[in-house]
Design an enzyme around this catalytic site. Structure first.
Site, PDB file in Angstrom:
ATOM      1  N   ASP A 139       0.197   4.969  -0.354  1.00  0.00           N
ATOM      2  CA  ASP A 139      -1.121   5.072  -0.025  1.00  0.00           C
ATOM      3  C   ASP A 139      -1.620   3.876  -0.412  1.00  0.00           C
ATOM      4  OD1 ASP A 139      -2.681   7.231   0.554  1.00  0.00           O
ATOM      5  OD2 ASP A 139      -2.895   8.102  -1.471  1.00  0.00           O
TER       6      ASP A 139
ATOM      7  N   LYS B 138      -0.117   5.377   4.137  1.00  0.00           N
ATOM      8  CA  LYS B 138      -1.066   6.562   4.405  1.00  0.00           C
ATOM      9  C   LYS B 138      -2.512   5.670   4.112  1.00  0.00           C
ATOM     10  CE  LYS B 138      -2.218  10.090   1.725  1.00  0.00           C
ATOM     11  NZ  LYS B 138      -3.904   9.795   1.426  1.00  0.00           N
TER      12      LYS B 138
ATOM     13  N   GLU C 258      -7.215  17.595   4.407  1.00  0.00           N
ATOM     14  CA  GLU C 258      -7.240  17.831   3.042  1.00  0.00           C
ATOM     15  C   GLU C 258      -8.817  18.693   2.946  1.00  0.00           C
ATOM     16  OE1 GLU C 258      -6.829  14.874   0.083  1.00  0.00           O
ATOM     17  OE2 GLU C 258      -7.689  16.287  -1.692  1.00  0.00           O
TER      18      GLU C 258
ATOM     19  N   GLU D 112      -6.815   6.530   4.730  1.00  0.00           N
ATOM     20  CA  GLU D 112      -7.913   7.552   4.891  1.00  0.00           C
ATOM     21  C   GLU D 112      -8.928   7.081   5.989  1.00  0.00           C
ATOM     22  OE1 GLU D 112      -9.838   8.586   1.125  1.00  0.00           O
ATOM     23  OE2 GLU D 112      -8.037   8.949   0.272  1.00  0.00           O
TER      24      GLU D 112
ATOM     25  N   ASP E  94      -2.713   7.576  -4.128  1.00  0.00           N
ATOM     26  CA  ASP E  94      -3.797   6.887  -5.012  1.00  0.00           C
ATOM     27  C   ASP E  94      -4.153   7.797  -6.006  1.00  0.00           C
ATOM     28  OD1 ASP E  94      -5.424   8.284  -3.388  1.00  0.00           O
ATOM     29  OD2 ASP E  94      -6.386   6.550  -2.828  1.00  0.00           O
ATOM     30  N   SER E  95      -3.985   8.948  -6.018  1.00  0.00           N
ATOM     31  CA  SER E  95      -4.264   9.848  -7.144  1.00  0.00           C
ATOM     32  C   SER E  95      -3.310   9.315  -8.388  1.00  0.00           C
ATOM     33  CB  SER E  95      -3.578  11.269  -6.794  1.00  0.00           C
ATOM     34  OG  SER E  95      -2.385  11.387  -6.373  1.00  0.00           O
TER      35      SER E  95
HETATM   36  O1  KIV Z   1      -3.615  10.369  -3.331  1.00  0.00           O
HETATM   37  C1  KIV Z   1      -2.864  11.779  -3.402  1.00  0.00           C
HETATM   38  O2  KIV Z   1      -2.187  12.014  -3.761  1.00  0.00           O
HETATM   39  C2  KIV Z   1      -3.064  12.148  -1.997  1.00  0.00           C
HETATM   40  C3  KIV Z   1      -2.716  13.439  -1.679  1.00  0.00           C
HETATM   41  C4  KIV Z   1      -3.606  14.418  -2.284  1.00  0.00           C
HETATM   42  C5  KIV Z   1      -2.609  13.708  -0.089  1.00  0.00           C
HETATM   43  O3  KIV Z   1      -3.693  11.567  -0.942  1.00  0.00           O
END
Ligand code: KIV
Length: 271
Positions: free
Chosen positions: A90, A120, A189, A122, A51-52
């Site tokens: 994510d 993924k 992280e 959190e 989600d970056s």
């Molecule tokens: O959103 C992302 O790119 C991440 C990674 C930095 C692990 O969660």
């Protein structure tokens, strides 16, 4: 039979086996088919549609503004570029925190509509029920502990997590809880290297570190960070393997100069 060499795809069980074989796991992000294809052909083990994307592609200040529809679009694009790596998507903010039903529906959309092979999400104890349910119905889940950017306002910034004993203990408890709930791997992280090493030793599933030292079973970076394309800030844990942002600025400046000087196109570039 096709003459092309059959590609051996990376799977969830093969990622778990890598820990058993003490073989480090390399993971990078991608948000589009072009980058995914290049990263995949380089031999990466896992591609994460993080989600970056909200910050790198969308220009948002943090990851909170990314929607399910945005993430599905990015994941579908990446799917078209990936042949070998395990593809993990994510789950964006508010796609699972609102309850089990939403979490199941949204995780299912990543597998059914976008072709992801795992999701993924959190958090620790508060999301363990969700992880239990998803893995119980056959949706592989990667956990994410430590600095969890979707909780940025509660954390108060992007600082190192788990430096105090009480927080370190809670992080370790959460890691064990997530393993029990069924995650096949765990992103750690921005936590102290010693804590990451301790957690890694305590788990039979692989840990994948980002700013968590060298004892994790694998490492992940945001591709645009390690290529020097995203230069708004550079955390200490990022190693730059290229300066593509600078190369791009030079190339574009050169092109503008050539156009202004009537040097481009020349006769070989014309019909
Ligand atoms: O959103 C992302 O790119 C991440 C990674 C930095 C692990 O969660």
């Amino acid at each position: 039979m096709s003459l092309e060499k059959k590609i051996k795809r990376v799977t969830v069980p093969s990622i778990i086996k890598m820990k058993e074989r003490h073989e480090p796991i390399a993971m990078l992000t991608a948000y589009d088919a072009l980058m995914a294809d290049l990263v995949d052909r380089s031999g990466i083990d896992i591609i994460l549609v993080g989600d970056s994307a909200g910050m790198v592609m969308g220009g948002f200040e943090n990851t909170l503004s990314v929607s399910m529809e945005d993430m599905l679009f990015y994941t579908k694009s990446v799917r078209r570029g990936v042949n070998r790596a395990l593809l993990v998507a994510d789950m964006p903010f508010m796609s699972y925190q609102t309850g089990l039903e939403d979490a199941v529906r949204n995780a299912g959309r990543f597998l059914q509509e976008a072709g992801a092979e795992a999701v993924k999400l959190e958090g620790g104890k508060p999301v363990s029920d969700i992880i239990y349910r998803l893995t119980d119905i056959g949706i592989p889940v990667m956990g994410h502990l430590g600095l969890t950017p979707q909780s940025i306002h509660q954390l108060g910034g992007y600082g190192v997590q788990g430096k105090e004993d009480a927080l370190a203990t809670r992080l370790k408890e959460d890691a064990l809880l997530l393993q029990d709930a069924g995650v096949f791997s765990l992103v750690l992280e921005k936590i102290p290297a010693t804590l990451a090493a301790d957690i890694t030793q305590s788990l039979h599933i692989p840990t994948i570190g980002i700013g968590a030292g060298n004892s994790c079973d694998g490492q992940v970076l945001v591709t645009h960070d390690m290529l020097g394309l995203y230069d708004k800030f550079k955390p200490k844990f990022v190693r730059r393997y290229a300066e593509l942002g600078k190369n791009l600025l030079d190339a574009v400046a050169h092109y503008i100069e050539d156009v202004k000087n009537k040097d481009f196109p020349n006769e070989h570039e014309s019909y």
